[in-house]
Scaffold this motif. Structure first.
Motif, PDB file in Angstrom:
ATOM      1  N   SER A  54       1.658   6.943  -6.717  1.00 21.63           N
ATOM      2  CA  SER A  54       0.572   7.871  -7.037  1.00 21.63           C
ATOM      3  C   SER A  54       0.982   9.308  -6.779  1.00 21.63           C
ATOM      4  O   SER A  54       0.701  10.214  -7.576  1.00 21.63           O
ATOM      5  CB  SER A  54      -0.669   7.519  -6.206  1.00 21.63           C
ATOM      6  N   GLU A  79       0.835  -1.205   0.000  1.00 25.11           N
ATOM      7  CA  GLU A  79       0.000   0.000   0.000  1.00 25.11           C
ATOM      8  C   GLU A  79       0.865   1.248   0.000  1.00 25.11           C
ATOM      9  O   GLU A  79       0.560   2.239  -0.675  1.00 25.11           O
ATOM     10  CB  GLU A  79      -0.922  -0.015   1.220  1.00 25.11           C
ATOM     11  N   ARG A 131       1.111   6.515   4.345  1.00 25.51           N
ATOM     12  CA  ARG A 131       0.375   7.771   4.451  1.00 25.51           C
ATOM     13  C   ARG A 131       1.299   8.919   4.853  1.00 25.51           C
ATOM     14  O   ARG A 131       1.040  10.076   4.537  1.00 25.51           O
ATOM     15  CB  ARG A 131      -0.766   7.630   5.462  1.00 25.51           C
ATOM     16  N   ARG A 150       2.104   1.851  -3.469  1.00 26.87           N
ATOM     17  CA  ARG A 150       1.045   2.422  -4.314  1.00 26.87           C
ATOM     18  C   ARG A 150       0.886   3.915  -4.046  1.00 26.87           C
ATOM     19  O   ARG A 150       0.771   4.725  -4.976  1.00 26.87           O
ATOM     20  CB  ARG A 150      -0.275   1.709  -4.048  1.00 26.87           C
ATOM     21  N   ARG A 151       0.905   4.299  -2.770  1.00 28.72           N
ATOM     22  CA  ARG A 151       0.737   5.713  -2.416  1.00 28.72           C
ATOM     23  C   ARG A 151       1.895   6.556  -2.958  1.00 28.72           C
ATOM     24  O   ARG A 151       1.687   7.665  -3.468  1.00 28.72           O
ATOM     25  CB  ARG A 151       0.651   5.867  -0.897  1.00 28.72           C
ATOM     26  N   ARG A 152       3.123   6.037  -2.823  1.00 35.01           N
ATOM     27  CA  ARG A 152       4.279   6.822  -3.263  1.00 35.01           C
ATOM     28  C   ARG A 152       4.291   6.976  -4.778  1.00 35.01           C
ATOM     29  O   ARG A 152       4.644   8.041  -5.311  1.00 35.01           O
ATOM     30  CB  ARG A 152       5.568   6.183  -2.767  1.00 35.01           C
TER      31      ARG A 152
END
Length: 297
Positions: free
Chosen positions: A85, A78, A138, A81-83
């Motif tokens: 994005s 996850e 996050r 994916r965040r980084r």
């Protein structure tokens, strides 16, 4: 062997619920589909992860090991994916987690002077998620309050600050200049006793097994509402207590309780130059006298 992350998510849901029906509802899929996916995962692993009979569902030794490893693996996926994005948005971004009561402006200002093209975002955290936001991506770095689970993290201490006990204004001890842990031993503590080991080790309620259940508390404001209503007491870092000043709650020094430690924390595997630069900026501005948070010590 290539593990399927979707199957791992399904497995974690069943492992946490220990019930295929509830896990299927949580995942919004049909129970037969979930059962097939778990069987496929077991075939891939060559091991049974659940024992299922009429009495219920339990983890096997292999299942317990898989759960221990799957949770951080999914969190890392996850975070990736965040980084990715965030990188796709164009301008580089650094997200800084911080605990209530901590002022991060000196650090963010020093970092921005070094990296004027970076967008700095702030994320308020809590005792429950200050590590979780680092692991799942996050936040890139956090200003945390110790103790924390340090597994997989790099931790750099910043400073210590006193802790105070929060009492309702009409409390029998509210007029004292300070109190001791012994004075508080019979009080109902509105937080995990492990967070205040000095209290835990002498508390009458714990010794006699009569400690009342503590409701789920997610914010400092909720905790102080309970204190003000007379439901119990809590121990807070001085900066947090000062930040959340209110007339119906009294902060008192506790003579024999240890300080709270504030530190920087980030995922050990990160090699981001932005994280490195923020660490240096925060260490310079938040560790030196006059650069800390502007509250009386």
């Amino acid at each position: 062997m290539d593990l399927d992350l979707r199957q791992l998510r399904y497995f974690v849901a069943v492992a946490e619920e220990l019930h295929f029906g509830r896990a299927a509802e949580r995942l919004h899929i049909a129970q037969p589909v979930l059962s097939r996916q778990i069987r496929s995962l077991e075939d891939e692993l060559g091991a049974s992860v659940f024992d299922r009979d009429r009495r219920g569902t339990v983890l096997t030794p292999a299942g317990r090991q898989l759960l221990e490893d799957a949770v951080p693996l999914l969190a890392s996926a996850e975070a990736l994916r965040r980084r990715v994005s965030a990188a796709a948005q164009g301008a580089p971004t650094l997200t800084v987690g911080f605990m209530p009561g901590l002022v991060v402006t000196p650090a963010t200002a020093a970092f921005t002077a070094r990296r004027p093209g970076v967008n700095v975002r702030l994320l308020r955290t809590s005792w429950d998620d200050q590590v979780e936001v680092l692991v799942d991506g996050r936040a890139d770095i956090g200003i945390v309050r110790l103790p924390i689970d340090r597994r997989g993290l790099q931790v750099r201490p910043l400073f210590q600050e006193p802790r105070v006990v929060m009492l309702p204004v009409g409390h029998r001890l509210a007029g004292n200049a300070s109190v001791t842990v012994g004075d508080l031993a019979s009080e109902h503590l509105l937080q995990d006793p492990d967070a205040v080991p000095e209290w835990r080790d002498v508390a009458v309620e714990l010794r006699e097994g009569r400690r009342r259940e503590v409701p789920a508390i997610h914010q400092v404001e909720e905790k102080l509402e309970l204190v003000a209503s007379g439901a119990g007491v809590c121990v807070l870092p001085l900066s947090t207590a000062t930040f959340y000043t209110r007339p119906d709650v009294v902060p008192l020094p506790v003579a024999d309780i240890g300080p709270n430690e504030v530190a920087l924390a980030w995922v050990s595997s990160r090699r981001s130059p932005l994280v490195h630069d923020f660490v240096e900026a925060a260490a310079e501005t938040l560790s030196r006298p006059g650069g800390r948070f502007p509250f009386p010590q």
